[in-house]
Design a protein around this motif. Sequence first.
Motif, short mmCIF file in Angstrom:
data_model
loop_
_atom_site.label_atom_id
_atom_site.label_comp_id
_atom_site.label_asym_id
_atom_site.label_seq_id
_atom_site.Cartn_x
_atom_site.Cartn_y
_atom_site.Cartn_z
N ALA A 80 36.72 34.16 41.23
CA ALA A 80 38.08 34.68 41.28
C ALA A 80 39.02 33.61 41.81
O ALA A 80 38.73 32.94 42.80
N TYR B 186 37.30 37.20 36.55
CA TYR B 186 36.25 36.63 37.38
C TYR B 186 34.93 36.79 36.62
O TYR B 186 34.87 37.46 35.57
N LEU C 172 40.30 41.10 36.96
CA LEU C 172 40.64 41.39 38.34
C LEU C 172 41.45 42.69 38.42
O LEU C 172 42.28 42.97 37.55
N ARG D 91 42.73 41.03 43.62
CA ARG D 91 43.50 40.00 44.33
C ARG D 91 44.43 40.69 45.31
O ARG D 91 45.24 41.54 44.93
N TYR E 132 40.49 37.50 47.87
CA TYR E 132 39.82 38.26 46.81
C TYR E 132 38.79 39.17 47.46
O TYR E 132 37.91 38.71 48.19
N ASN F 84 44.92 44.93 41.80
CA ASN F 84 45.56 43.79 42.45
C ASN F 84 46.79 44.29 43.21
O ASN F 84 47.61 45.03 42.67
#
Length: 641
Positions: free
Chosen positions: A291, A298, A403, A436, A449, A496
């Motif tokens: 990541a 990722y 992600l 994230r 991460y 995220n």
Amino acid sequence: MRKAVLFFAAAFIFFSFSCTDFPDGEICPGSEVVARVDVGVTSSQEIGGGGRSILPSAFDGGGYEYYLFYIDTLSSSASGYSFYGTVSLSYTSQTEATASVEFRPSVYRFVLYACPSHLSSPSENEAKSAAVLSGATIADIRSVRKILFYLDSASLSAKGTVSVDMDSSWAFPDGWDFSDGSASVTVGIYDKNTGKPVAVGTENPYRLSYPSDVSDALHLSGFSFGGAEIMPGAYDFIVRFANARLGTQYEWSDDITIVPNRTTSAEISVPNVIENVPAPPSSFSVSVSGANDDSDFYTAFFSWNDDADNETGFEIEIADVSSWHSNLDGVMLMIPDVSDDASWDDTVSEPSYAGNDVNVYDEKSYSEYISHYYGYFGNSADFSPDSYSLKRNSTRARFFLQLGRRYIARIRSVGDAGKSAWVYGDFDSGGINVFRLSYMTDSGIVSSYESQSASGVPIDFPSSPLWKSWRVSSGTGEAYPVGDAGQPVPYTGHANLYLVGEYDASDDGSSAYDWADGDVILYGWGNAGGNVYFGGLSEDASGLSRLCDEGQFVSVSKSSVGTLRWELSPSAKSYSSVTLSIRKSTDDAPVYSQLWDTSTKVWTVDASSLDDGIYIATFSALSAAFPGKEFIFSAVVEITD
């Protein structure tokens, strides 16, 4: 089924320690002083043990001669490898041995060859041509007194041969008649990557000989593929049973390791695979890595044990179950414990959480998938497409997951007689998830991460300055819960998360300054003409005054906006100067910096000159009310196509 453990590629390693008698710099190349060097020799090949593994005879050192060659890299006359001599090894195990040699202190390149027969003062090419295994290393003998060789056959080009005896203890079922040629058995060695045969019987297909009573078991002794020579490496050894009358075909397979200058011999008991569904895999697990801020993906490494011997491949099913979770209410909404078909079906089909995305990958679709992403992530140095597949005898696959999403996965074996039961991954609670977690301060954007946790992921910030409020970078200013001392509550979501903080103010200006609403106005000049106002606000004064509150996040599309325009609006505050600096969140150097003086209160930036990405617009102000004090105002602008 016990799969063959292959030799790793050649590598080198040094062991350094203090040496008072030969310190660095006191002995030059060519000195007559001789240093005794301990040599360690090891093979990463697993030797012996139970189970089926089609390997050459064990590499226990018996019957081998070891020839050592060297190059003195500090010698001006060095030209290729010189023969040191035959090295006598003392074995400490089936895979490890030691020896002792003497060299003048210098920096050397070494290569060691293991040959199955005696050679008299061979050249390096002669030893390489006759070798079964080899290893190479480099060492500075001025300070290092131990060198280690890893032996394998990766660097050798000599071919190997195969000779196997095959038997079975089971009878063919009704309908398998070999007398008229409708039934046949093909034995072959196949390239793992292409699936093409590198050696088959003298006929194609090769028909084994049977007694007239076809219920008797098969037997084939000394099957050597007509003496075919095969390059070193790992291959699929496949026995296929075909019945033209019934229109069916079944296979049994295993890894086979070919070693140069050796015959891979084995006695194989071929099990009954006719009409048998392959056994399911076991120990299905995943690990993640890779990541970073430069990608929305990722890497997820799936691994499993191959417990079947008649699979033609595997299927992996991955479901995106992100809709099972609310990201901002601070409450963990766990997906069910997906451990069987019923709970899987309930999870991916639950109508209250519509939008679950399910993808199934077999050998063909996975090959297309990995080819696409290998091109997309082609600069990944650790990626070898040959190492990951859903083909027979494979034990790992690689996927690129997004992600901020949540996934569940399962796997099963596929064979000629059908598919095994699904096996479910023993993953952490909440499925497979990497997100994230980013937040903005006056010094820039900080990212980490994380993986989803039932207790929540703490969000830690500097203690100074204080934080008055937090908002999510959705462009709508949606609030995120704030706990004690202005800290956000632990995050229990999986998406995220990007938080924009608003600083607290102090009366004397000793901490971050409280820029009142409306100090800065941001709008754009549209490509089609006219002003473009961000955030969906109206063009009236009240709308404009809210556009650049402290910590504001706006998204700007270059296709609709030509020029970005910041204005310092009339204010009761007295500033002696204000500088606007714009930099990309991942860079230190600004892409724009301009000082406002008594005649300029407007900053304009060509949007097309900015690459896509997130930018921090920082206003640094010197205040006449607090001489010598500098106050910071930051806003975040996302630039898109």
